[in-house]
Design an enzyme around this catalytic site. Structure first.
Site, PDB file in Angstrom:
ATOM      1  N   ARG A 144       0.830  -1.214   0.000  1.00 26.47           N
ATOM      2  CA  ARG A 144       0.000   0.000   0.000  1.00 26.47           C
ATOM      3  C   ARG A 144       0.862   1.261   0.000  1.00 26.47           C
ATOM      4  O   ARG A 144       0.501   2.285   0.567  1.00 26.47           O
ATOM      5  CB  ARG A 144      -0.964   0.019   1.205  1.00 26.47           C
ATOM      6  CG  ARG A 144      -1.878  -1.186   1.273  1.00 26.47           C
ATOM      7  CD  ARG A 144      -2.824  -1.276   0.090  1.00 26.47           C
ATOM      8  NE  ARG A 144      -3.666  -2.463   0.204  1.00 26.47           N
ATOM      9  CZ  ARG A 144      -3.354  -3.668  -0.305  1.00 26.47           C
ATOM     10  NH1 ARG A 144      -2.221  -3.811  -0.989  1.00 26.47           N
ATOM     11  NH2 ARG A 144      -4.161  -4.687  -0.158  1.00 26.47           N
ATOM     12  N   SER A 170     -11.744  -0.959   3.048  1.00 28.59           N
ATOM     13  CA  SER A 170     -10.848  -1.223   4.178  1.00 28.59           C
ATOM     14  C   SER A 170     -10.279   0.085   4.712  1.00 28.59           C
ATOM     15  O   SER A 170      -9.611   0.812   3.989  1.00 28.59           O
ATOM     16  CB  SER A 170      -9.706  -2.139   3.745  1.00 28.59           C
ATOM     17  OG  SER A 170     -10.204  -3.370   3.287  1.00 28.59           O
ATOM     18  N   GLU A 229      -5.499   3.254   5.986  1.00 30.89           N
ATOM     19  CA  GLU A 229      -5.300   3.146   4.540  1.00 30.89           C
ATOM     20  C   GLU A 229      -5.996   4.305   3.846  1.00 30.89           C
ATOM     21  O   GLU A 229      -5.574   4.753   2.785  1.00 30.89           O
ATOM     22  CB  GLU A 229      -5.860   1.804   4.058  1.00 30.89           C
ATOM     23  CG  GLU A 229      -5.552   1.475   2.622  1.00 30.89           C
ATOM     24  CD  GLU A 229      -5.955   0.057   2.259  1.00 30.89           C
ATOM     25  OE1 GLU A 229      -6.318  -0.161   1.097  1.00 30.89           O
ATOM     26  OE2 GLU A 229      -5.907  -0.831   3.122  1.00 30.89           O
TER      27      GLU A 229
END
Length: 343
Positions: free
Chosen positions: A160, A229, A325
């Site tokens: 990520r 998420s 995130e």
């Protein structure tokens, strides 16, 4: 260049919260980007489709919303090269590739957002990451007012992570992404949920199964506002994992390089007793604890406060610090949500 003053972002963020930008710019050509760089904006945020963005305050910074469109295909000997403009919808792009007989992205179906946002996060799901197929990113640099090609090795992809999220943040924007898809394709069925499928499963069948799983596990942001998420799956040291697994033998975990282990953030949140938790019109989703949803709040402040509460509870119980995130945007620009003091 298209420009709108007092631009409402309520319909441009998947949490559906209200926030207003004093001005929004919509560049669609290189000339527009040159004009934009000449404005010397002190505080701005580059917005794609708003699916990974939390607008924390009622006032947002200046918004730059690119409108670059188009897809080009070039057939090579061993692979197919596909160049997609940054503003193309990601899921539609995945479907387009499969319909064209170009395979590899099926595991990344139904991830919301734009093509240009995908390399920034190095999006990944069901055993596949964008970095596996990304060959080149075309980047416009604000300072030099020039177009730069970043090859795969230059993008510094990680979990990520990418150079666009770190060193190059707010120094330019992505114009297009070029992918290389090997013509020899094998379905990636290693991830739980796909491992029951036969090896002969087609790319389209894999995509349909991924869509089915995601629709079952994750709430549709168009029906129940969310950003998917909210936290990354944390990667911890092996020693810490051994201590935890002795106490929680059912904890989902995945070996990583350098003697580290990735653990499931959603499981940690659920074990902390927060699955289905609600406060001030927002909550932790009742089916997937990794997702924070907005039931009726009109202000992103409540989402931010809940996220920090979840983070504290998990840290207290497991001594693991969850990292968001989702990108948090304040009136003066994007900041790490953990710097938010009112939680």
């Amino acid at each position: 260049m298209k420009k709108i003053s007092n631009f409402s972002l309520k319909k441009n963020n998947s949490f559906g919260v209200e926030s207003v930008a004093s001005v929004a710019y919509f560049p669609s050509t290189i000339d527009d980007l040159i004009e934009l760089s000449g404005l010397n904006l002190s505080s701005f945020y580059i917005l794609g489709e708003g699916f990974n963005t939390l607008l924390v305050e009622n006032q947002s910074p200046i918004i730059v919303k690119p409108e670059f469109k188009g897809i080009e295909i070039d057939e090579g000997l061993n692979c197919t090269i596909v160049k997609a403009a940054a503003s193309e919808n990601w899921h539609e792009f995945v479907g387009f590739c499969i319909e064209q007989g170009i395979y590899g992205l099926e595991n990344l179906a139904l991830i919301p957002g734009s093509v240009g946002a995908a390399p920034v996060q190095n999006i990944g799901a069901y055993g596949v990451e964008l970095s596996q197929y990304c060959q080149e990113v075309l980047w416009f640099d604000f300072e030099t007012e020039s177009v730069i090609k970043y090859q795969h090795k230059d993008c510094a992809f990680g979990y990520r992570e990418s150079i666009f999220k770190r060193e190059l943040k707010n120094k330019g924007l992505i114009i297009s992404v070029t992918f290389c898809f090997p013509k020899k394709w094998t379905a990636n069925l290693t991830y739980a949920g796909l491992d029951h499928l036969p090896a002969s499963t087609s790319s389209k069948e894999v995509m349909n199964e991924v869509i089915k799983i995601r629709q079952y596990k994750l709430p549709d942001p168009h029906k129940l506002p969310n950003a998917g998420s909210f936290f990354k799956n944390p990667v911890i040291e092996h020693d810490q994992w051994q201590t935890l697994i002795s106490e929680f033998p059912n904890m989902p975990s995945y070996p990583q390089p350098n003697n580290k282990v990735k653990v499931a953030a959603g499981w940690l949140i659920e074990q902390a007793g927060l699955k289905g938790y609600k406060a001030k019109g927002v909550g932790v989703h009742e089916k997937q604890a990794l997702v924070i949803v907005n039931y009726e709040a009109d202000c992103g402040e409540y989402v931010a406060s809940l996220a920090l509460y979840v983070r504290r509870q998990v840290a207290q119980q497991f001594n693991i610090i969850l990292e968001p995130e989702v990108r948090a945007v304040f009136s003066k620009g994007e900041y790490n949500l953990t710097e938010y003091k009112n939680g």
